[in-house]
Write an enzyme that holds these catalytic residues in place. Sequence first.
Site, PDB file in Angstrom:
ATOM      1  CD  GLU A 173      -2.807  -1.178  -0.130  1.00  0.00           C
ATOM      2  OE1 GLU A 173      -2.979  -0.115  -0.764  1.00  0.00           O
ATOM      3  OE2 GLU A 173      -3.273  -2.273  -0.503  1.00  0.00           O
ATOM      4  CG  HIS A 233      -1.220   1.316  -4.422  1.00  0.00           C
ATOM      5  ND1 HIS A 233      -1.214   1.228  -5.799  1.00  0.00           N
ATOM      6  CD2 HIS A 233      -1.752   0.141  -3.978  1.00  0.00           C
ATOM      7  CE1 HIS A 233      -1.711   0.059  -6.169  1.00  0.00           C
ATOM      8  NE2 HIS A 233      -2.037  -0.620  -5.081  1.00  0.00           N
TER       9      HIS A 233
END
Length: 688
Positions: free
Chosen positions: A461, A464
């Site tokens: 994550e 991202h």
Amino acid sequence: MSNPLLSPSPLPYQLPPFAEIEVGHFLPAFEEAIARHNAEIAAIVDCPEDPTWANTVEALERSGQDLDRVTTIFGNLSGTDVTEEMEDIGAQLWPRLSAHYDAMYQNAVLYARIKEVTVPEDEESQRLHAQLLRTFARQGADLDAAGKARLSEINQRLSALSEEFGRNLLASTRELAVEFTEEELEGLPAERIASAAADAAALGREGYVIPLELPTVQAEQSRLARPESRAKLYAASGKRGIDSNAAGLVEAVRLRAERAELLGYASHADYVIAEETAQEAAAARQMLFDLAPAADANAAGEHKLLAEEAELSGQGFSAADWPYWESKVRARDFSLDEAELRKYFPLERVLTGGVFAAAERLYGITVEPRDDLQGYAEGVRVWEVFDAPDSAGNREGIGLFITDYFGRPSKRGGAWMSEFVPQSHLLGTKPVIVNVMGITKPADGSQPLLSLDELTTVFHEFGHALHGLLSDVRYPTFSGTRVPRDWVEFPSQINENWALDPAVVKDYAFHVETGEVIPDELLDAVSAAAEFGQGFGTSEYLAASIIDLAWHSLTQEQAAPLEATPEAIAEFERQALAAAGLNNELIAPRYRSTYFNHIFAGGYSAGYYSYLWAEVLDADGFTWFQEQSAAGKAASADAARAAGQRFRDLVLSRGASRDFSEAYRQLRGRDKDVAPLLARRGLAGATS
């Protein structure tokens, strides 16, 4: 009453003033923001001057900032802290928003003005113009009046169905959270049992409760010692949405097929994938079907080993038992004690000494806490991200990073990255990015100890997040992660590799009790065990991807006779998997249709294949990083920093502002190679 949603926040980087925002602000803010956006569009359409880049395209890019702000804040908070009131607002809002944007994209005068502008010669402007023309066409700008009206009806209904699916799934997930006695939780450590008691109290139940996670297989199936406990958890997982989501998902499939045909595509999959790097649904399908038989064969070999181990222990073997016996065989054959491994990965140390330190090593950035800035819920933290100092020692702030890692009854399942503010030179904004997970918070307030999956997800994550934080584009349309879905997972998946990289892991993985750094023997065991379980992992992922493409490859004619019953849906799934050669009944798809949030309530319809497509890039791209450290440079911080900067310049900073295949070729010196992925997943030789 002053509405904090209707003007840019005065806080650093326009961080939303969460303490001032009330639920009652949202609907009035939406009404006003839509009116303002309509006025901005009207000003472009009614402009008496000939269309120019500035008065048409850039004016369109600048428009709707108030609406974007309201929508973004509502969308984020409705995923992290869902209430009945927020759900009611969403049910009113999303169809209205769909109709608003349909009207904009179907505005013939606006479309004509965009066609007529003289486009600047720089690559980003050229790409923006081409994308705008495609987007208007794909949103029905070329249809006749009847076609436009029907398309708008379909879009509004699909928006409502998406919101309804997610709401039903959350309710079903809460309802099916599994109650246990303390004895039934045998195998879990004391701190996890205490958390189960806290979860029960939070839900107003007696005893102990394990909430359900988004995938079919639940994490605690690997630790619960009693077969009946594993079976109870697994059975509850598979029941989600069966009664509430069957009709809605079938209606969504039919409407998506109708919309595709209306716009000139054979199927929804063809419509979606035309804008992805795969370009054709057939290419995505071929990749999945090529890998499925080898994954199924690997899984059959794993099953044999696991069933034998269960039999030696005097137990049977069912689908619910697979994770438990996999952990036992992993410990036996690779000397990998997963409970002991967790003790090297306390969340805070992983984050600051691992995730952030790896980003500094590669990209030159530093991440520092901003405890003076408030998040939107208890336990949510705000961090400021700085670029490397210039020659005079001055640092420039890049943006803010928000972390929301702990599960709450009001939070939907899964893990994701989102943004509150996008980066854009045109708008003069810097990014505000959030990472969300659902880690179980220890009841005693101690740091949670992460499993390997959770460790990988934290790094994933943040990959991202880096894509959003390091964006360096002019137009908001191209900012950060606003890229094709089969490209967006490339930065996130490549960032997973640093979790256990020797140059990173020894700086953060210290035993919580002894303080000793993680030993080479344990890292070697993790590495040796990496391929074990790939048959199962690849099969469950491929199964979900194949089901997604099967639903969305249907033509309107094929979708019409679908039955909206649990039995018919299960049979559709079975036939789709059999056609691909996935025949192991002990491995369920990672998500079954009635709780496949990605494709029926998220943005991944006909796109779940993208994780594997991007993993081809990730596996091959990471070998490039490794090559930069070869030839005696393994310990060189300068080599890592130089490689990271090149990846930042060519991939992370560019968003969708350049051609993706060209960017990869410039990074790698050639097109992608599938061989590293096949080796990683133990599927070498699976494809020609």
